[in-house]
Design a protein around this motif. Structure first.
Motif, mmCIF file in Angstrom:
data_model
loop_
_atom_site.group_PDB
_atom_site.id
_atom_site.type_symbol
_atom_site.label_atom_id
_atom_site.label_comp_id
_atom_site.label_asym_id
_atom_site.label_seq_id
_atom_site.Cartn_x
_atom_site.Cartn_y
_atom_site.Cartn_z
ATOM 1 N N UNK A 112 -6.571 -7.969 -28.350
ATOM 2 C CA UNK A 112 -5.302 -8.687 -28.386
ATOM 3 C C UNK A 112 -4.122 -7.732 -28.289
ATOM 4 N N UNK A 113 -4.243 -6.560 -28.908
ATOM 5 C CA UNK A 113 -3.164 -5.580 -28.828
ATOM 6 C C UNK A 113 -2.990 -5.098 -27.393
ATOM 7 N N UNK A 114 -4.085 -4.846 -26.706
ATOM 8 C CA UNK A 114 -4.000 -4.453 -25.297
ATOM 9 C C UNK A 114 -3.372 -5.553 -24.448
ATOM 10 N N UNK A 115 -3.776 -6.777 -24.708
ATOM 11 C CA UNK A 115 -3.225 -7.905 -23.957
ATOM 12 C C UNK A 115 -1.735 -8.070 -24.237
ATOM 13 N N UNK A 116 -1.344 -7.841 -25.485
ATOM 14 C CA UNK A 116 0.061 -7.957 -25.854
ATOM 15 C C UNK A 116 0.903 -6.902 -25.142
ATOM 16 N N UNK A 117 0.382 -5.679 -25.063
ATOM 17 C CA UNK A 117 1.110 -4.606 -24.394
ATOM 18 C C UNK A 117 1.278 -4.923 -22.903
ATOM 19 N N UNK A 118 0.236 -5.476 -22.301
ATOM 20 C CA UNK A 118 0.316 -5.849 -20.884
ATOM 21 C C UNK A 118 1.339 -6.956 -20.676
ATOM 22 N N UNK A 119 1.335 -7.938 -21.576
ATOM 23 C CA UNK A 119 2.299 -9.031 -21.467
ATOM 24 C C UNK A 119 3.722 -8.507 -21.629
ATOM 25 N N UNK A 120 3.921 -7.610 -22.576
ATOM 26 C CA UNK A 120 5.246 -7.052 -22.838
ATOM 27 C C UNK A 120 5.809 -6.398 -21.581
ATOM 28 N N UNK A 121 5.003 -5.598 -20.931
ATOM 29 C CA UNK A 121 5.455 -4.889 -19.729
ATOM 30 C C UNK A 121 5.824 -5.870 -18.619
ATOM 31 N N UNK A 122 4.997 -6.894 -18.431
ATOM 32 C CA UNK A 122 5.273 -7.851 -17.354
ATOM 33 C C UNK A 122 6.449 -8.758 -17.715
ATOM 34 N N UNK A 123 6.572 -9.135 -18.991
ATOM 35 C CA UNK A 123 7.631 -10.047 -19.429
ATOM 36 C C UNK A 123 9.011 -9.428 -19.211
ATOM 37 N N UNK A 124 9.151 -8.159 -19.548
ATOM 38 C CA UNK A 124 10.454 -7.504 -19.432
ATOM 39 C C UNK A 124 10.895 -7.339 -17.979
ATOM 40 N N UNK A 125 9.941 -7.401 -17.053
ATOM 41 C CA UNK A 125 10.271 -7.240 -15.635
ATOM 42 C C UNK A 125 10.691 -8.553 -14.976
ATOM 43 N N UNK A 126 10.588 -9.664 -15.694
ATOM 44 C CA UNK A 126 10.898 -10.975 -15.122
ATOM 45 C C UNK A 126 12.364 -11.330 -15.306
ATOM 46 N N UNK A 127 12.858 -12.224 -14.434
ATOM 47 C CA UNK A 127 14.204 -12.749 -14.666
ATOM 48 C C UNK A 127 14.114 -13.842 -15.726
ATOM 49 N N UNK A 128 15.265 -14.363 -16.165
ATOM 50 C CA UNK A 128 15.308 -15.292 -17.295
ATOM 51 C C UNK A 128 14.463 -16.541 -17.058
ATOM 52 N N UNK A 129 14.547 -17.114 -15.869
ATOM 53 C CA UNK A 129 13.797 -18.337 -15.564
ATOM 54 C C UNK A 129 12.292 -18.076 -15.594
ATOM 55 N N UNK A 130 11.883 -16.939 -15.044
ATOM 56 C CA UNK A 130 10.461 -16.591 -15.035
ATOM 57 C C UNK A 130 9.958 -16.304 -16.443
ATOM 58 N N UNK A 131 10.825 -15.725 -17.285
ATOM 59 C CA UNK A 131 10.434 -15.457 -18.659
ATOM 60 C C UNK A 131 10.106 -16.745 -19.396
ATOM 61 N N UNK A 132 10.930 -17.773 -19.208
ATOM 62 C CA UNK A 132 10.684 -19.056 -19.861
ATOM 63 C C UNK A 132 9.347 -19.638 -19.420
ATOM 64 N N UNK A 133 9.040 -19.504 -18.147
ATOM 65 C CA UNK A 133 7.786 -20.054 -17.622
ATOM 66 C C UNK A 133 6.569 -19.283 -18.121
ATOM 67 N N UNK A 134 6.786 -18.074 -18.626
ATOM 68 C CA UNK A 134 5.656 -17.261 -19.089
ATOM 69 C C UNK A 134 5.403 -17.416 -20.584
ATOM 70 N N UNK A 135 6.167 -18.274 -21.254
ATOM 71 C CA UNK A 135 6.002 -18.450 -22.697
ATOM 72 C C UNK A 135 4.570 -18.828 -23.064
ATOM 73 N N UNK A 136 3.954 -19.677 -22.253
ATOM 74 C CA UNK A 136 2.616 -20.164 -22.585
ATOM 75 C C UNK A 136 1.621 -19.020 -22.729
#
Length: 241
Positions: A112-136
């Motif tokens: 889960x920690x590895x998955x969280x780190x991967x999500x963090x990196x991808x989330x910060x690269x998204x624009x605001x609209x894409x970030x909302x869509x990635x909440x799930x």
């Protein structure tokens, strides 16, 4: 009989998902007739599912009316989190302790920690609209963490009580993550909990979990008292509660 039970389970899971995701809003009426038509089920499994949801605290029975999706009140949220703060930090600490004696306990948390780190990196690269869509995706990580703690907790009574509160806590998740800023803050809180557990630091795991719950409660209070929040008649903002 087995088929009816299976149908009731399917109806229960569907309604539970709709309530937790707020597709069924607080205060919404649950008509057996209407739900039977919508879900393609007879009234018996619908009635059984509604009764189970009432036991979960997700449905209220109002005298003289049909059942309604349980309201979300500020007093109720505070009471829930007061109880969670007694339970979940203790569970996190016990898991961290168990991991020092059995490396297998830590496997899901490392993943889960590895998955969280991967999500963090991808989330910060998204624009605001894409970030909302990635909440799930983030919800899936946090749900995985909660379920991993329940599974690894060595106290069955503690684990069962936390599990029984899941319906309430999942429904509130959608209110507590009110924007990208809170999402990133919650991400840091989960990182701290995961690191403490994987390092076998029970004291740090307990403190990190308590901090996360306190921050989540404040985010919920902000959401419930915001004029921008439109959850209908089922939200009761009772500040004194």
């Amino acid at each position: 009989m087995a088929r009816a039970t299976g149908k009731s389970e399917a109806v229960y899971e569907r309604l539970k998902s709709d309530i937790e995701s707020l597709r069924l809003r607080p205060g919404a009426k649950l008509s057996e007739v209407q739900l039977s038509e919508e879900l393609g089920a007879s009234r018996t499994p619908v009635r059984e599912a509604i009764r189970r949801l009432a036991r979960d605290g997700l449905v209220d029975f109002v005298p003289g009316e049909v059942a309604r999706v349980a309201a979300i009140s500020l007093g109720g949220v505070r009471a829930l989190f007061e109880f969670r703060m007694l339970l979940e930090p203790r569970a996190a600490a016990s898991v961290a302790t168990a991991g020092t004696g059995d490396e297998r306990v830590l496997v899901p948390f490392r993943g889960l920690l590895e998955r969280l780190e991967e999500f963090d990196a991808s989330f910060r690269a998204l624009d605001a609209a894409e970030q909302v869509r990635s909440y799930q995706e983030f919800y899936e990580v946090t749900e995985g963490f909660d379920q991993a703690v329940i599974a690894a907790c060595r106290n069955p009574y503690l684990a069962r009580t936390i599990r029984d509160l899941r319906g309430q806590t999942v429904r509130l998740r959608h209110l507590s993550h009110s924007g990208p800023r809170r999402m990133l803050t919650s991400l840091e809180e989960h990182r701290a909990m995961l690191k403490a557990i994987t390092q076998g630091d029970a004291q740090a795991a307990e403190a990190a979990c308590r901090h996360h719950l306190a921050q989540t409660l404040q985010a919920l209070i902000d959401s419930l008292t915001s004029h921008d929040l439109a959850l209908g008649v089922g939200v009761q903002v009772d500040i004194a509660g």
